[in-house]
Motif scaffolding. Structure first.
Motif, PDB file in Angstrom:
ATOM      1  N   ALA A  27      -6.710  -2.825 -15.408  1.00 27.36           N
ATOM      2  CA  ALA A  27      -7.782  -3.884 -15.226  1.00 27.36           C
ATOM      3  C   ALA A  27      -7.194  -5.363 -15.154  1.00 27.36           C
ATOM      4  N   TRP A  28      -6.698  -5.681 -16.258  1.00 22.06           N
ATOM      5  CA  TRP A  28      -6.100  -6.784 -16.311  1.00 22.06           C
ATOM      6  C   TRP A  28      -5.012  -6.891 -15.698  1.00 22.06           C
ATOM      7  N   VAL A  29      -4.126  -5.955 -15.570  1.00 25.75           N
ATOM      8  CA  VAL A  29      -2.980  -5.809 -14.358  1.00 25.75           C
ATOM      9  C   VAL A  29      -3.346  -6.559 -13.035  1.00 25.75           C
ATOM     10  N   LEU A  30      -4.322  -5.667 -12.545  1.00 25.65           N
ATOM     11  CA  LEU A  30      -4.990  -5.870 -11.350  1.00 25.65           C
ATOM     12  C   LEU A  30      -5.358  -7.151 -11.006  1.00 25.65           C
ATOM     13  N   MET A  31      -6.033  -8.013 -12.067  1.00 26.59           N
ATOM     14  CA  MET A  31      -6.573  -9.550 -11.902  1.00 26.59           C
ATOM     15  C   MET A  31      -5.552 -10.328 -12.025  1.00 26.59           C
ATOM     16  N   PHE A  32      -4.433 -10.071 -12.852  1.00 28.55           N
ATOM     17  CA  PHE A  32      -3.347 -10.996 -12.978  1.00 28.55           C
ATOM     18  C   PHE A  32      -2.210 -10.844 -12.079  1.00 28.55           C
ATOM     19  N   TRP A  33      -2.103  -9.758 -11.395  1.00 22.88           N
ATOM     20  CA  TRP A  33      -0.812  -9.567 -10.837  1.00 22.88           C
ATOM     21  C   TRP A  33      -0.967  -8.834  -9.487  1.00 22.88           C
ATOM     22  N   ILE A  34      -1.895  -8.330  -9.088  1.00 26.10           N
ATOM     23  CA  ILE A  34      -2.180  -7.602  -8.019  1.00 26.10           C
ATOM     24  C   ILE A  34      -3.349  -8.256  -7.050  1.00 26.10           C
ATOM     25  N   PRO A  75      -6.957  -5.363 -31.055  1.00 29.54           N
ATOM     26  CA  PRO A  75      -5.901  -6.199 -30.513  1.00 29.54           C
ATOM     27  C   PRO A  75      -5.933  -6.282 -28.620  1.00 29.54           C
ATOM     28  N   LEU A  76      -6.180  -5.242 -28.314  1.00 29.17           N
ATOM     29  CA  LEU A  76      -6.262  -5.262 -26.709  1.00 29.17           C
ATOM     30  C   LEU A  76      -7.549  -6.130 -26.429  1.00 29.17           C
ATOM     31  N   ALA A  77      -8.615  -5.752 -26.726  1.00 29.38           N
ATOM     32  CA  ALA A  77      -9.498  -6.657 -26.683  1.00 29.38           C
ATOM     33  C   ALA A  77      -9.430  -8.055 -26.924  1.00 29.38           C
ATOM     34  N   ALA A  78      -8.902  -8.550 -27.842  1.00 36.16           N
ATOM     35  CA  ALA A  78      -8.578  -9.808 -28.122  1.00 36.16           C
ATOM     36  C   ALA A  78      -7.737 -10.512 -26.939  1.00 36.16           C
ATOM     37  N   ALA A  79      -6.818  -9.702 -26.746  1.00 34.75           N
ATOM     38  CA  ALA A  79      -6.015 -10.120 -25.747  1.00 34.75           C
ATOM     39  C   ALA A  79      -6.563 -10.373 -24.191  1.00 34.75           C
ATOM     40  N   GLY A  80      -7.471  -9.636 -24.017  1.00 32.68           N
ATOM     41  CA  GLY A  80      -8.468  -9.769 -22.880  1.00 32.68           C
ATOM     42  C   GLY A  80      -9.384 -10.749 -22.825  1.00 32.68           C
ATOM     43  N   LEU A  81      -9.800 -11.158 -23.991  1.00 33.77           N
ATOM     44  CA  LEU A  81     -10.762 -12.100 -24.085  1.00 33.77           C
ATOM     45  C   LEU A  81      -9.911 -13.555 -23.890  1.00 33.77           C
ATOM     46  N   PHE A  82      -8.769 -13.487 -24.790  1.00 32.75           N
ATOM     47  CA  PHE A  82      -8.087 -14.917 -24.703  1.00 32.75           C
ATOM     48  C   PHE A  82      -7.300 -14.911 -23.397  1.00 32.75           C
ATOM     49  N   LEU A  83      -7.050 -14.196 -22.574  1.00 30.18           N
ATOM     50  CA  LEU A  83      -6.448 -14.204 -21.137  1.00 30.18           C
ATOM     51  C   LEU A  83      -7.527 -14.423 -20.019  1.00 30.18           C
ATOM     52  N   GLY A  84      -8.661 -14.023 -20.306  1.00 33.50           N
ATOM     53  CA  GLY A  84      -9.776 -14.171 -19.518  1.00 33.50           C
ATOM     54  C   GLY A  84     -10.030 -15.591 -19.575  1.00 33.50           C
ATOM     55  N   LEU A  85     -10.374 -15.939 -20.737  1.00 27.93           N
ATOM     56  CA  LEU A  85     -10.712 -17.548 -20.925  1.00 27.93           C
ATOM     57  C   LEU A  85      -9.656 -18.621 -20.544  1.00 27.93           C
ATOM     58  N   ARG A 105       1.652 -13.989 -19.962  1.00 28.59           N
ATOM     59  CA  ARG A 105       0.356 -13.109 -19.915  1.00 28.59           C
ATOM     60  C   ARG A 105       0.936 -11.823 -19.891  1.00 28.59           C
ATOM     61  N   ALA A 106       2.207 -11.281 -19.461  1.00 22.51           N
ATOM     62  CA  ALA A 106       2.838  -9.945 -19.589  1.00 22.51           C
ATOM     63  C   ALA A 106       3.024  -9.906 -21.048  1.00 22.51           C
ATOM     64  N   ILE A 107       3.706 -10.863 -21.819  1.00 24.25           N
ATOM     65  CA  ILE A 107       4.098 -10.718 -23.146  1.00 24.25           C
ATOM     66  C   ILE A 107       2.726 -10.385 -24.011  1.00 24.25           C
ATOM     67  N   ILE A 108       1.943 -11.130 -23.863  1.00 24.15           N
ATOM     68  CA  ILE A 108       0.465 -11.158 -24.411  1.00 24.15           C
ATOM     69  C   ILE A 108      -0.206  -9.753 -24.275  1.00 24.15           C
ATOM     70  N   LEU A 109      -0.120  -9.298 -22.890  1.00 24.09           N
ATOM     71  CA  LEU A 109      -1.031  -8.226 -22.798  1.00 24.09           C
ATOM     72  C   LEU A 109      -0.070  -6.775 -23.322  1.00 24.09           C
ATOM     73  N   GLY A 110       1.182  -6.984 -23.026  1.00 21.72           N
ATOM     74  CA  GLY A 110       1.941  -5.945 -23.379  1.00 21.72           C
ATOM     75  C   GLY A 110       2.466  -5.806 -24.919  1.00 21.72           C
TER      76      GLY A 110
END
Length: 457
Positions: A449-456, A371-381, A403-408
């Motif tokens: 890593a995704w928190v850094l990319m999208f929020w920081i 599930p976490l890998a799926a969220a990363g691929l979807f959010l990245g694309l 994004r927070a809802i999907i990643l969380g």
């Protein structure tokens, strides 16, 4: 109500089996659209400044492929399994059609069946796509997507006898789809008792393009959801299931170590590197350090030399060209990210396997990260979708919350799956506490890593 829903879903599967002519029409319609969007933009000039998605075919095709097509193909795996493969995928359609109508039907070489090809192909295709900026230009898209399609046709011509040899053994996203579809709430499943009790004579066996043993069908990780076997022997039916079933119940039957390497090193590690390097200050610091070192040692050719567009991005008209240092830094960052995350996760999960005295536990437990890998691929694309629409002046005020809802949600889902798998093998509170703590620690850098990319960053 539940009985009616179950019957309706089963009838949907039967309808797919009965209306294969309509499905064939859908397939060829997608093939036509695919070639139009792939070839025409590649024959045109680069879009002039101030062009928009809806008045320039090149930008429109870019948006369709990378803003809609691929993000939602990934999403479809989680909701309806691999129906993309069985009904919509142009490569699957073309390789099967070529094999059936023109194929030489040679014996499939043993080398072709090596289980590592999908993982290697995914990692190399991802890296190569970043080096030639496949998301930004039409010609690289034609090279990568068109090259894959051409290879699928060649494999269909040489092997298969009407089957999808390319899809099963070589497709760069086959392994990704195999893993993601394990979370689907829909599946074709065979009732073993009904199969054994069936007494009538069938006219013919259903043709299964991905070459699955239909009698043992209990999940969609390898099934392409084409519907051709629905109703066979009154035992095969389209059903709903728990989204956790294929991992928790049947995950320990999956003994393909390359699928787990693809998950940990590719879908998590390499994907993080590929999506974050353009915004990472660490990448900038690394590149600046190397550039200063080269200048101090009077080595200038890596800073000045470029390469053809099919090796490194090279579009001077857009002021967009990679020198050799750029290419090295991008490759180092993406592959280094894959190795770093893959080794980190592998070491922890193999330690847990030793803790439980079960070597194969590593292959089973790692699937909790899907599930976490799926969220990363979807959010990245999806970031590409957002970028293209923002160029059009569209503002997404709700984007960070979404994004927070999907990643969380994906993080909690992965933690839950890990907990359930650990509980199956653990009755000692202290061992359970240690194991789950280690698992949680392993997940933190991935989420970070995704928190850094999208929020920081």
């Amino acid at each position: 109500m539940r009985v009616l829903l179950k019957k309706a879903i089963n009838q949907t599967g039967i309808a797919m089996q009965r209306h294969q002519t309509i499905i064939q029409g859908i397939k060829w319609f997608v093939v036509a659209i695919y070639f139009l969007l792939l070839i025409i933009p590649a024959l045109m000039h680069l879009p002039p400044k101030h062009s928009h998605i809806f008045n320039n075919i090149v930008l429109f095709a870019q948006f369709v492929f990378w803003g809609i097509w691929w993000p939602f193909v990934i999403l479809s795996m989680l909701f309806i399994g691999r129906i993309w493969c069985g009904v919509f995928c142009p490569e699957g359609t073309l390789t099967e059609w070529t094999s059936k109508n023109f194929g030489r039907n040679k014996k499939i070489p043993r080398l072709l069946k090596w289980r590592g090809w999908p993982a290697i192909a995914f990692i190399l295709t991802t890296l190569y796509g970043q080096l030639i900026s496949v998301y930004d230009y039409a010609i690289p898209a034609l090279l990568i997507l068109g090259g894959s399609t051409a290879a699928a046709i060649v494999i269909g011509y040489l092997y298969g006898n009407g089957n999808r040899v390319w899809c099963r053994y070589l497709c760069p996203v086959n392994g990704v789809f195999n893993l993601l579809s394990r979370l689907s709430p829909f599946t074709f499943k065979t009732d073993q008792q009904k199969w054994s009790e069936f007494q009538e004579k069938e006219n013919s066996n259903p043709h299964c393009p991905p070459m699955i043993n239909i009698r043992q069908l209990h999940g969609v990780s390898a099934c392409h959801m084409c519907g051709r076997c629905a109703g066979y022997r009154n035992a095969v039916s389209l059903q709903t299931r728990s989204v956790n079933e294929e991992i928790l119940v049947y995950g320990n039957e999956q003994q393909n170590i390359w699928q787990i390497r693809l998950l940990l090193f590719g879908m998590i590690g390499v994907a993080i590197g590929a999506f974050t390097w353009t915004v990472s200050p660490w990448f900038v610091y690394f590149k600046q350090y190397l550039a200063e070192w080269l200048v101090n040692h009077e080595i200038f050719w890596p800073l000045n030399a470029t390469a053809p567009w099919w090796i490194l991005t090279n579009y001077p008209a857009n002021n967009d060209s990679f020198n050799l240092l750029d290419g090295f830094c991008v490759s180092f960052y993406i592959l280094g990210s894959g190795i770093l995350y893959g080794v980190w996760l592998t070491l922890i999960y193999k330690f847990l396997a030793r803790l439980y005295h079960k070597p194969d536990f590593y292959l089973y437990f790692s699937q909790a990260l899907i599930p976490l890998a799926a969220a990363g691929l979807f959010l990245g694309l999806n970031a590409t979708s957002v970028k293209l629409l923002q160029y059009e002046g569209i503002v997404f005020w709700w984007l960070k919350d979404m994004r927070a809802i999907i990643l969380g949600g994906a993080s909690i889902w992965s933690l839950y799956l890990g907990y359930k798998i650990l509980r199956k093998y653990n009755k000692c509170f202290y061992q359970m506490f240690l194991s789950f703590t280690l698992y949680t620690v392993s997940v933190i850098p991935v989420v970070g890593a995704w928190v850094l990319m999208f929020w920081i960053w």
